[in-house]
Design a protein around this motif. Structure first.
Motif, PDB file in Angstrom:
ATOM      1  N   UNK A 373       5.604   7.174  -0.943  1.00 42.30           N
ATOM      2  CA  UNK A 373       5.814   7.524   0.260  1.00 42.30           C
ATOM      3  C   UNK A 373       4.919   8.369   1.067  1.00 42.30           C
ATOM      4  N   UNK A 374       4.972   8.352   2.239  1.00 40.80           N
ATOM      5  CA  UNK A 374       3.978   9.241   3.190  1.00 40.80           C
ATOM      6  C   UNK A 374       5.236   9.948   4.006  1.00 40.80           C
ATOM      7  N   UNK A 375       4.799  10.994   4.839  1.00 43.66           N
ATOM      8  CA  UNK A 375       5.481  11.637   5.935  1.00 43.66           C
ATOM      9  C   UNK A 375       4.622  11.744   7.234  1.00 43.66           C
ATOM     10  N   UNK A 376       5.421  10.939   8.378  1.00 47.74           N
ATOM     11  CA  UNK A 376       4.433  10.966   9.632  1.00 47.74           C
ATOM     12  C   UNK A 376       5.346  10.309  10.683  1.00 47.74           C
ATOM     13  N   UNK A 377       4.497  10.275  11.993  1.00 47.30           N
ATOM     14  CA  UNK A 377       3.438  10.611  12.266  1.00 47.30           C
ATOM     15  C   UNK A 377       3.083  12.073  12.591  1.00 47.30           C
ATOM     16  N   UNK A 389       4.301   1.967   6.512  1.00 47.49           N
ATOM     17  CA  UNK A 389       3.223   3.006   7.209  1.00 47.49           C
ATOM     18  C   UNK A 389       2.652   2.175   8.137  1.00 47.49           C
ATOM     19  N   UNK A 390       2.236   0.614   8.288  1.00 42.34           N
ATOM     20  CA  UNK A 390       1.639   0.182   9.328  1.00 42.34           C
ATOM     21  C   UNK A 390       2.523   0.107  10.375  1.00 42.34           C
ATOM     22  N   UNK A 391       3.856  -0.276  10.221  1.00 44.54           N
ATOM     23  CA  UNK A 391       4.971  -0.472  11.156  1.00 44.54           C
ATOM     24  C   UNK A 391       5.153   1.095  11.892  1.00 44.54           C
ATOM     25  N   UNK A 392       5.298   2.003  11.017  1.00 46.18           N
ATOM     26  CA  UNK A 392       5.588   3.416  11.635  1.00 46.18           C
ATOM     27  C   UNK A 392       4.250   3.964  12.522  1.00 46.18           C
ATOM     28  N   UNK A 393       3.128   3.497  12.118  1.00 47.58           N
ATOM     29  CA  UNK A 393       1.813   3.881  12.805  1.00 47.58           C
ATOM     30  C   UNK A 393       2.007   2.912  14.300  1.00 47.58           C
ATOM     31  N   UNK A 546      -1.979  11.035  15.276  1.00 49.68           N
ATOM     32  CA  UNK A 546      -1.046  10.742  14.204  1.00 49.68           C
ATOM     33  C   UNK A 546      -1.633  11.349  12.798  1.00 49.68           C
ATOM     34  N   UNK A 547      -0.788  12.119  12.230  1.00 50.48           N
ATOM     35  CA  UNK A 547      -1.047  12.793  11.074  1.00 50.48           C
ATOM     36  C   UNK A 547       0.152  12.530   9.955  1.00 50.48           C
TER      37      UNK A 547
END
Length: 890
Positions: A373-377, A389-393, A546-547
């Protein structure tokens, strides 16, 4: 005459042929009833009350209420908690020492004894927040960054050196040593404290408060500790108890084991998401369950560290054999380890297999189910599975202002004689940084092993990525070097840049000029990937919108891929020397490889690095310090100024004045962080703070950061609400610290408007949504508004530390009634606000607030007073906690 509970509980225990006196919970239980299933974190609090019982600040009724917690007798019970010690970092520590020095001036002016302004508890200040990533990607980066740090911060460091000799029980860990939380975990924390009292060696739990919200990391070692505002910490070290309500305790049961390829970071992001959803603000979280047997202490510390991100006061891991194993590894003495085991077992604070304490509520997670997992943005609790992640970005870019005009075409740029194209979605910062992960050998070794495999296949970091490695202590450099992994990290640009909190606090430094110009030219939405705990808007770098929080090995992977639009779960990261695609799974190290590397970590490394932890470099030792009880303030200083908080203070407090005709300075939405209110990062040249510095002859290159200038109230009040991403609803479509000067349409900076209102003698109010003041325990987020003239903040809800900080500065926190918001009231910001009868204010009472609209019509709303305890009420009536402390000394 019958004995008090304190007297009746005195007992002794043996540990390695040494006798210790202590206050026994089992003995107290004879009077209090069965406490065996009390959460272990509450047993620590119970011992604290027992030991400090004086029938004034701590009564038998307080002790019985805590012991009777299982029967829910604790509701709304205020207790006085006294931590054993205080931990500070330099961003929050410098203003605290400025306040102590200013308090000495006030005590002197009012005829008191300045020696009384002295810490009564041990205070450790670790200088770790001032290093900036100016230089990166080469072997000289560390030396160059340290040189610049010493140059920029010489005056602040000289001030801290003065404080070191002026105040007793005050130790400073010099720059270039490590992050305060890691130094605390690896060296300062004892788990059980012992000291001579009246000729007897007394043992009691190691407890603390810290001026950094991530103080909670130490709970991984079974040490109860959390972040408080600098104001509250100063009061604690001057002998004031920390006033708190007996907390609810949420039990988090861990079962199973992390699957192959899943890291502690993936686990903590999952836990953070679950606990935020559950709702744990103001509560303790205690971890239990047999899954803890498989969780190394560094993984526990990673989870405990992020308590502010899941919103809890702390995330507590009880003492067990894993704790002792870590204490031995990190070089604690055999005598200390023996004491910890004997004490924890005698007090029922030891975790046994199958323990099931009674909790307010519980959650459960099988670690077998955790995924990469990651957390963001922009929020730590917004966990995103790696493949998503690409969709969340893409979703995050749609939220931006004025997004319709964006064309998202790559921008051509030249750097170091090479031509490149910077695409939308580029990862421009990849940072292994911050206390969360850089204390954890398994994820750092994983990053090193992944780098080694990538280099062997010929992969390179993308040219636009600013990579950096800022470990939490020198021990990390030792074990990476010993495992022969440093050269591979260096090869990919992850050279050592410093020991401290860099990118996570916003000290990411500038991007190379051509890249900054390309981002501006194409209005590109770019990303930062960091192994930190904070990714709020505008925090990491002004141009990075975005981070994303990620584990250290994923940070390295994103530096290779170089783009947030690449799906690392499916797409290739790059191509090897033969042009064949390389996928993340091809270079991800196995659990066995990581375990073998972690075995390289040795006790000798800890003993070597902490042998002279307070010594510092020759440059540090050579700083000239004047030996005096009071500080010699320099009128031309732009770093250290005598704060004005005590200028008009009298020996007796004046009655609290009602609030009449307050203007609304800002109207803000949900999740406004202390970063939005008082940024720590870079200072813009055309901002009020930038103009102030230039008017005092400071060149733009020497601005340093807001965090480093927290000893100068002139800079900090100009930086209040100056975050470049803050959105004041009174000026729709505008980002940054702007407002309308009322009545009228003139738009100006919040600071300039506040000064205009001050000239008119008008009090000010701030209106906000949910979770106002979340994030760092930043006292300037309360001090700044106070200096601007803010008297009241009305929000839907407050984050714990910020609420108490507001009261500590004499600002009234009020909550809208349930279901009522600035939107349901259709507020425009043009309203005037009256709050009457403040002399008769009571804790938790309902306070009528009169709104007068622009057309003259009025409406009264019954707000809830968020002064929660009688101690807080005393502080508010004294115009702040430090005023109260000074009056006590007099």
């Amino acid at each position: 005459m019958s004995l008090t509970l304190r007297e009746a509980s005195k007992d002794t225990l043996q540990a390695r042929d040494k006798t210790y006196h202590y206050y026994s919970l089992p003995l107290a239980a004879k009077e209090l009833g069965d406490i065996s299933r009390l959460p272990k974190s509450l047993k620590v609090l119970l011992e604290n009350l027992l030991r400090w019982q004086d029938d004034n600040t701590v009564t038998a009724e307080d002790i019985r209420a805590l012991a009777g917690w299982l029967k829910d007798a604790h509701a709304d019970r205020e207790i006085a908690y006294r931590p054993a010690r205080v931990l500070m970092q330099d961003f929050t520590g410098v203003p605290a020492v400025v306040d102590l020095a200013a308090m000495r001036e006030a005590v002197k002016r009012l005829g008191g004894d300045v020696a009384k302004v002295n810490p009564l508890s041990p205070v450790d200040l670790v200088i770790d927040h001032s290093v900036t990533v100016d230089h990166f990607g080469d072997d000289d980066a560390f030396e160059e960054n340290v040189r610049l740090e010493m140059e920029r911060n010489h005056e602040r460091y000289a001030f801290l050196r003065w404080g070191q000799q002026a105040f007793s029980r005050f130790s400073v860990v010099p720059p270039g040593t490590g992050i305060c939380h890691q130094v605390n975990l690896e060296y300062l924390g004892k788990a059980v404290w012992s000291e001579m009292q009246d000729g007897a060696m007394v043992a009691y739990p190691d407890t603390l408060v810290g001026t950094d919200s991530h103080t909670t990391m130490i709970n991984g070692l079974g040490v109860l500790g959390w972040g408080v505002g600098g104001i509250e910490a100063e009061a604690a070290m001057l002998g004031q108890p920390v006033s708190m309500l007996i907390p609810d305790v949420v039990g988090f049961k861990l079962t199973g084991k992390l699957p192959e390829g899943i890291t502690a970071t993936d686990l903590v992001l999952t836990v953070t998401q679950m606990l935020r959803k559950h709702g744990v603000v103001g509560k303790f979280v205690e971890f239990y369950g047999d899954g803890l047997d498989t969780l190394p202490l560094a993984d526990r510390a990673t989870i405990a560290n992020m308590a502010p991100e899941y919103g809890a006061t702390c995330g507590f891991f009880p003492i067990d054999s894993v704790t002792l194993e870590y204490m031995r590894l990190s070089g604690r003495s055999d005598e200390q380890v023996a004491l910890v085991e004997a004490y924890a077992k005698a007090q029922g604070m030891w975790r046994n297999p199958g323990d099931e304490p009674v909790f307010t509520s519980t959650l459960e997670l099988s670690m077998d189910d955790v995924e990469a997992s990651l957390a963001g943005p922009k929020r730590p609790q917004d966990r995103v599975a790696l493949g998503d992640v690409p969709a969340a970005f893409a979703a995050s870019t749609e939220l931006e202002l004025n997004t319709a005009q964006k064309d998202r075409h790559p921008v051509d740029y030249s750097f170091k004689g090479q031509s490149h194209q910077l695409p939308d979605g580029a990862v421009v910062i990849a940072a292994i940084t911050s206390c969360t992960n850089t204390s954890n050998p398994s994820v750092l070794m994983a990053a090193g092993l992944l780098a080694k495999k990538a280099v062997s296949l010929g992969l390179k970091r993308q040219p636009w990525v600013k990579a950096s490695l800022a470990p939490g202590s020198k021990v990390v450099s030792d074990y990476l070097a010993h495992a022969k992994l440093t050269p591979y990290l260096d090869e990919l640009g992850f050279n050592l840049v410093g020991y401290g909190c860099t990118t996570c606090i916003g000290n990411s430094g500038p991007l190379p000029d051509p890249i900054e110009q390309a981002i501006r030219q194409g209005d590109l939405t770019v990303g930062a990937v960091l192994s930190g705990n904070r990714n709020f808007e505008g925090r990491i770098h002004p141009l990075v919108k975005t981070n994303w929080l990620a584990s250290p090995p994923l940070v390295v992977a994103y530096a290779l891929a170089g783009n947030m639009n690449i799906n690392l779960a499916r797409d290739p990261l790059g191509h090897d020397r033969n042009g064949d695609p390389v996928y993340l799974k091809d270079i991800w190290p196995s659990g066995q490889e990581i375990a073998r590397a972690v075995e390289e970590v040795s006790t000798d490394m800890f003993r070597k690095e902490y042998a002279e932890v307070f010594e510092g470099t020759d440059e540090w030792k050579s700083i000239d310090v004047e030996r005096s009880d009071t500080y010699s303030w320099q009128n031309d200083s732009t770093y250290i100024r005598l704060s004005p908080f005590f200028d008009d203070m009298l020996k007796e407090p004046k009655p609290v004045e009602d609030i009449h005709g307050a203007r609304i300075l800002a109207m803000l939405g949900d999740s406004v962080t202390t970063d939005h209110i008082s940024p720590a990062g870079s200072i813009k040249a055309d901002s009020p703070a930038g103009r102030y510095l230039q008017s005092h002859g400071v060149e733009r290159n020497d601005f340093n950061s807001y965090g480093s200038r927290r000893g100068n109230h002139e800079v900090m009040m100009r930086g209040t609400f100056a975050n470049i991403r803050i959105r004041n609803e009174m000026v729709p479509g505008v980002e940054g610290g702007m407002t309308r000067l009322l009545p009228g349409e003139e738009v100006m900076s919040i600071y300039d408007a506040a000064m205009r209102y001050k000239e008119q003698g008008l009090p000010l109010a701030v209106i906000a949504g949910k979770e106002y003041g979340s994030g760092s325990s930043r006292d300037w987020a309360a001090k700044g508004p106070r200096l601007l003239g803010v008297r009241v903040v009305i929000a839907e809800s407050f984050e714990r530390i910020h609420r108490s900080n507001l009261i500590g500065m004499g600002i009234l926190p009020l909550e809208f009634p349930q279901g009522v918001t600035r939107k349901t009231l259709q507020l425009t910001g043009e309203e005037r606000i009256d709050v009457a009868d403040l002399q008769n204010i009571a804790t938790g009472s309902t306070i009528p607030v009169t709104l007068t609209r622009a057309d003259g019509s009025q409406e009264i709303i019954d707000c809830r007073c968020r002064i929660d305890t009688s101690n807080e009420l005393t502080y508010y009536r004294n115009d702040g906690i430090l005023h109260y402390v000074i009056r006590n000394m007099l």
